[in-house]
Design a protein around this motif. Sequence first.
Motif, short mmCIF file in Angstrom:
data_model
loop_
_atom_site.label_atom_id
_atom_site.label_comp_id
_atom_site.label_asym_id
_atom_site.label_seq_id
_atom_site.Cartn_x
_atom_site.Cartn_y
_atom_site.Cartn_z
N CYS A 54 22.94 -28.83 -1.18
CA CYS A 54 22.13 -28.69 0.09
C CYS A 54 22.13 -29.79 0.99
CB CYS A 54 20.75 -28.29 -0.30
SG CYS A 54 20.41 -26.72 -1.36
N LYS B 249 25.30 -29.31 3.05
CA LYS B 249 25.22 -28.35 3.71
C LYS B 249 24.55 -28.50 5.29
CE LYS B 249 25.31 -24.73 0.59
NZ LYS B 249 24.60 -23.76 -0.42
N ARG B 250 23.38 -29.65 4.79
CA ARG B 250 22.50 -30.13 6.00
C ARG B 250 23.32 -30.78 6.92
NH1 ARG B 250 17.37 -29.97 8.49
NH2 ARG B 250 17.42 -31.94 9.50
N ARG C 191 26.61 -31.15 7.21
CA ARG C 191 27.70 -30.40 7.60
C ARG C 191 27.24 -29.37 8.94
NH1 ARG C 191 30.17 -27.38 3.49
NH2 ARG C 191 29.06 -28.80 2.06
N ALA C 192 26.00 -29.07 8.83
CA ALA C 192 25.23 -28.09 9.83
C ALA C 192 24.98 -28.89 11.15
CB ALA C 192 24.09 -27.16 9.25
#
Length: 75
Positions: A67, A70-71, A73-74
């Motif tokens: 998670c 992902k954060r 990369r976002a």
Amino acid sequence: MSRPRRRQAPTDPFDPGSVEVRRIQPYQANKTYTCPWCNRELPRGLGHVVVVPDGAADLRRHWHHGCWEKRVRAR
């Protein structure tokens, strides 16, 4: 005539550039937490990361490794 002021976007305390990220090994994970990204449980014994915003230790949060990645990369 004065221009209306632009509202600034609220700052994100979890901006990846302004946080300390600590790895928690499974043997160190003695409590259950909830990941702020997926709202799922981080059970005892699960390795994860602790993210602490600079100058705001009270906003410390426990994230799943995936998670947090992902954060980052976002952004």
